[in-house]
Design an enzyme around this catalytic site. Structure first.
Site, PDB file in Angstrom:
ATOM      1  N   CYS A 270      29.590  24.844  29.871  1.00 42.68           N
ATOM      2  CA  CYS A 270      29.961  25.436  28.574  1.00 42.68           C
ATOM      3  C   CYS A 270      31.263  26.247  28.614  1.00 42.68           C
ATOM      4  CB  CYS A 270      28.841  26.332  28.066  1.00 42.68           C
ATOM      5  SG  CYS A 270      27.370  25.416  27.598  1.00 42.68           S
TER       6      CYS A 270
HETATM    7  N1  LIG Z   1      23.073  23.294  28.446  1.00 41.61           N
HETATM    8  C1  LIG Z   1      23.573  24.467  28.094  1.00 41.61           C
HETATM    9  O1  LIG Z   1      23.715  25.403  28.909  1.00 41.61           O
HETATM   10  C2  LIG Z   1      23.947  24.709  26.657  1.00 41.61           C
HETATM   11  C3  LIG Z   1      24.116  26.026  26.219  1.00 41.61           C
HETATM   12  C4  LIG Z   1      24.483  26.264  24.904  1.00 41.61           C
HETATM   13  C5  LIG Z   1      24.714  25.180  24.087  1.00 41.61           C
HETATM   14  N2  LIG Z   1      24.549  23.906  24.542  1.00 41.61           N
HETATM   15  C6  LIG Z   1      24.824  22.801  23.626  1.00 41.61           C
HETATM   16  O2  LIG Z   1      23.632  22.112  23.312  1.00 41.61           O
HETATM   17  C7  LIG Z   1      23.911  20.733  23.118  1.00 41.61           C
HETATM   18  C8  LIG Z   1      23.017  19.917  24.011  1.00 41.61           C
HETATM   19  O3  LIG Z   1      23.273  20.289  25.343  1.00 41.61           O
HETATM   20  P1  LIG Z   1      22.275  19.927  26.520  1.00 41.61           P
HETATM   21  O4  LIG Z   1      22.839  20.582  27.730  1.00 41.61           O
HETATM   22  O5  LIG Z   1      20.881  20.175  26.135  1.00 41.61           O
HETATM   23  O6  LIG Z   1      22.518  18.336  26.579  1.00 41.61           O
HETATM   24  P2  LIG Z   1      21.672  17.251  27.383  1.00 41.61           P
HETATM   25  O7  LIG Z   1      22.601  16.133  27.634  1.00 41.61           O
HETATM   26  O8  LIG Z   1      20.968  17.887  28.531  1.00 41.61           O
HETATM   27  O9  LIG Z   1      20.535  16.794  26.339  1.00 41.61           O
HETATM   28  C9  LIG Z   1      20.784  16.125  25.159  1.00 41.61           C
HETATM   29  C10 LIG Z   1      19.580  15.242  24.836  1.00 41.61           C
HETATM   30  O10 LIG Z   1      19.799  14.651  23.560  1.00 41.61           O
HETATM   31  C11 LIG Z   1      19.338  13.317  23.601  1.00 41.61           C
HETATM   32  N3  LIG Z   1      19.950  12.579  22.505  1.00 41.61           N
HETATM   33  C12 LIG Z   1      21.215  12.113  22.382  1.00 41.61           C
HETATM   34  N4  LIG Z   1      21.384  11.534  21.195  1.00 41.61           N
HETATM   35  C13 LIG Z   1      20.206  11.626  20.524  1.00 41.61           C
HETATM   36  C14 LIG Z   1      19.744  11.214  19.257  1.00 41.61           C
HETATM   37  N5  LIG Z   1      20.553  10.588  18.398  1.00 41.61           N
HETATM   38  N6  LIG Z   1      18.480  11.471  18.912  1.00 41.61           N
HETATM   39  C15 LIG Z   1      17.648  12.101  19.759  1.00 41.61           C
HETATM   40  N7  LIG Z   1      18.026  12.518  20.987  1.00 41.61           N
HETATM   41  C16 LIG Z   1      19.280  12.283  21.364  1.00 41.61           C
HETATM   42  C17 LIG Z   1      19.716  12.853  24.983  1.00 41.61           C
HETATM   43  O11 LIG Z   1      18.983  11.701  25.379  1.00 41.61           O
HETATM   44  C18 LIG Z   1      19.385  14.097  25.818  1.00 41.61           C
HETATM   45  O12 LIG Z   1      18.052  14.080  26.261  1.00 41.61           O
HETATM   46  C19 LIG Z   1      25.402  20.557  23.387  1.00 41.61           C
HETATM   47  O13 LIG Z   1      26.107  20.645  22.178  1.00 41.61           O
HETATM   48  C20 LIG Z   1      25.730  21.756  24.229  1.00 41.61           C
HETATM   49  O14 LIG Z   1      27.069  22.149  24.106  1.00 41.61           O
HETATM   50  C21 LIG Z   1      24.147  23.641  25.805  1.00 41.61           C
END
Ligand SMILES: NC(=O)c1ccc[n+]([C@@H]2O[C@H](COP(=O)([O-])OP(=O)(O)OC[C@H]3O[C@@H](n4cnc5c(N)ncnc54)[C@H](O)[C@@H]3O)[C@@H](O)[C@H]2O)c1
Length: 454
Positions: A270
């Site tokens: 991030c």
């Molecule tokens: N991981 C972190 O530390 C963190 C912190 C704050 C914000 N975020 C934000 O949260 C968001 C997700 O991050 P993450 O780390 O959880 O990502 P990730 O890649 O771990 O998980 C995303 C999930 O979404 C699923 N997915 C994708 N397209 C989809 C759809 N159309 N329908 C249903 N499921 C779908 C994927 O298969 C995956 O399981 C990003 O925008 C990220 O910037 C993440």
């Protein structure tokens, strides 16, 4: 009162949110396009690796299930959190590709739903994305109007990997961007129910919330870089000690002590990318955001500068071991990790590098192919090392003794970015090089004195 919610995207953040919501008594339907994630949740297992997630899912199975169908989730709930990836694109902005796909399915599901439903975007996006990039998809696919027919919020989370569940249930505050009052009221009610620490909810427009989310991360990275600069200053002052200086700064209520421990740069999935994205946005809008670019350049250049600066302690052709390849201790994540950048910088400078990490070794092996050897055996990493660089404060490193490091050899150099091995400084066999502390009082005194006497 909302009792049924859905979570679209069961990844690192969404998986923990789904479990956290269920643990607070809400009925949760998780959705993912990845069948493994759906199957894992339905089998009572964690879809991703995260502290306490498996246990929490197993303990809340009666309120938590998962499906591949967004329609089923929307029809079975009143509010949907969307937490799909928004990876950086080649310009440094966040692509909406996954979010658009998810919103299309949500819009089609809304078309089939008669009651009111709130869509809540949690994924990180840039200002304007929710209203102008995604809302039109919902309206087009549903044939309905945002406001009277369905609600929309932007509600990012401030979590750290490794403590996602705790952070989600105990945040400093909930940041809530709302399309209208009705959407915001319903989401606020959910947060009051979910929060374990009675966290306040800060409500605002979608755009202000989008900016605030990314600004928080960007601001924190400036604190980290500031502390790293102070560490450099301290190395030029006789008796200089960055921890003493940071403790003093931290006592000022305007500043606070968190994220001020000078040492190594920031990394992870991030912080770096949020900084780059906000700078991109600044350029698009004609805002002078050069502060962000300077911070990013400063952080990316750290490893190379350290290798140059530490030359006197890095003899030509030395075998060097880098301990800590994940972007923080107890993590398997290596995205933009300072330890990885350090291995590359050392290798480019001609050193034979072996990297160690207890959890991230397999990820690091791929990233460092042709650059460094990688192992998850500390013994192997230390076996032939002339110089050891400690890049994270993992317990297995902070507890290292001189005997463990030396393994029968007469001498070793230890470069300690976090000053977590100070106990080595008194051992004559160890050349202990702490970053951020005065190391050569005589030379530092001469340099400082000349400023005032020449
Ligand atoms: N991981 C972190 O530390 C963190 C912190 C704050 C914000 N975020 C934000 O949260 C968001 C997700 O991050 P993450 O780390 O959880 O990502 P990730 O890649 O771990 O998980 C995303 C999930 O979404 C699923 N997915 C994708 N397209 C989809 C759809 N159309 N329908 C249903 N499921 C779908 C994927 O298969 C995956 O399981 C990003 O925008 C990220 O910037 C993440």
């Amino acid at each position: 009162m909302i009792q049924n919610v859905s979570v679209i995207g069961l990844g690192k953040l969404g998986g923990s949110m789904a479990a956290g919501l269920a643990s607070r008594g809400l009925n949760v339907i998780g959705v993912d396009v990845n069948r493994h994630a759906v199957d894992a949740v339905n089998a009572g297992r964690a879809p991703v690796q995260e502290t306490g997630l498996g246990e929490m899912i197993a303990a809340n199975r009666e309120r938590l299930r998962a499906t591949l169908s967004t329609e089923e989730a929307v029809l079975g709930s009143d509010l949907s959190f969307v937490i799909v990836p928004t990876p950086s694109d080649e310009r440094g902005a966040f692509t909406l590709q996954y979010a658009k796909f998810a919103f299309k399915a949500l819009g089609q599901a809304l078309r089939k739903k008669s009651g009111y439903h709130v869509i809540v975007l949690t994924s990180t996006v840039l200002p304007g994305a929710t209203r102008h990039g995604l809302l039109p998809i919902l309206e087009q696919e549903s044939g309905k109007k945002c406001g009277p027919d369905f609600g929309l919020c932007y509600n990012p989370e401030f979590i750290a990997l490794g403590s996602v569940i705790r952070d989600f249930l105990n945040p400093d505050f909930y940041l809530l961007g709302e399309f209208d009052r009705r959407s915001g009221d319903l989401l606020e009610e959910v947060h009051h129910r979910v929060s374990q620490n009675n966290a306040p909810v800060k409500r605002m427009s979608l755009e202000n919330a989008e900016l605030a989310k990314i600004a928080v991360n960007s601001y924190v990275t400036m604190k980290i870089s500031f502390a790293n600069m102070l560490a450099d200053f301290c190395e030029h002052l006789p008796g200089g000690d960055v921890d003493v200086v940071s403790d003093a700064l931290g006592m000022d209520k305007r500043i606070g002590r968190k994220y001020l421990t000078g040492g190594f740069g920031f990394g992870g999935p991030c912080f770096p990318r949020d900084n780059v994205a906000l700078n991109f946005m600044g350029k698009q809008l004609g805002v002078d955001s050069s502060l962000l670019k300077t911070n990013d350049d400063y952080n990316r250049g750290l490893s190379k500068r350290y290798v140059e600066k530490l030359q006197p302690h890095l003899p030509k052709g030395a075998n060097v071991a880098v301990l800590g390849l994940a972007y923080k201790p107890l993590s398997h994540v290596i995205d933009e990790s300072p330890g990885i950048y350090l291995c590359r910088a050392l290798s480019e400078a001609g050193y034979r590098v072996i990297g160690h990490d207890n959890l991230a070794a397999s990820n690091a092996e791929v990233a460092l192919k042709l650059t460094a050897l990688v192992t998850d055996s500390l013994e192997e990493a230390l076996k032939d090392a002339d110089v050891v660089l400690v890049a994270t404060t993992d317990k297995s490193y902070t507890s290292l003794t001189a005997d463990l490091l030396l393994r029968g050899r007469p001498a070793i150099t230890v470069i300690d970015f976090w000053r977590c091995l100070k106990h080595l400084s008194s051992d004559p066999r160890v050349c202990y090089v702490p970053v951020g502390l005065s190391r050569d009082a005589e030379a530092e005194l001469a340099g400082l004195k000349s400023l005032w006497t020449d």
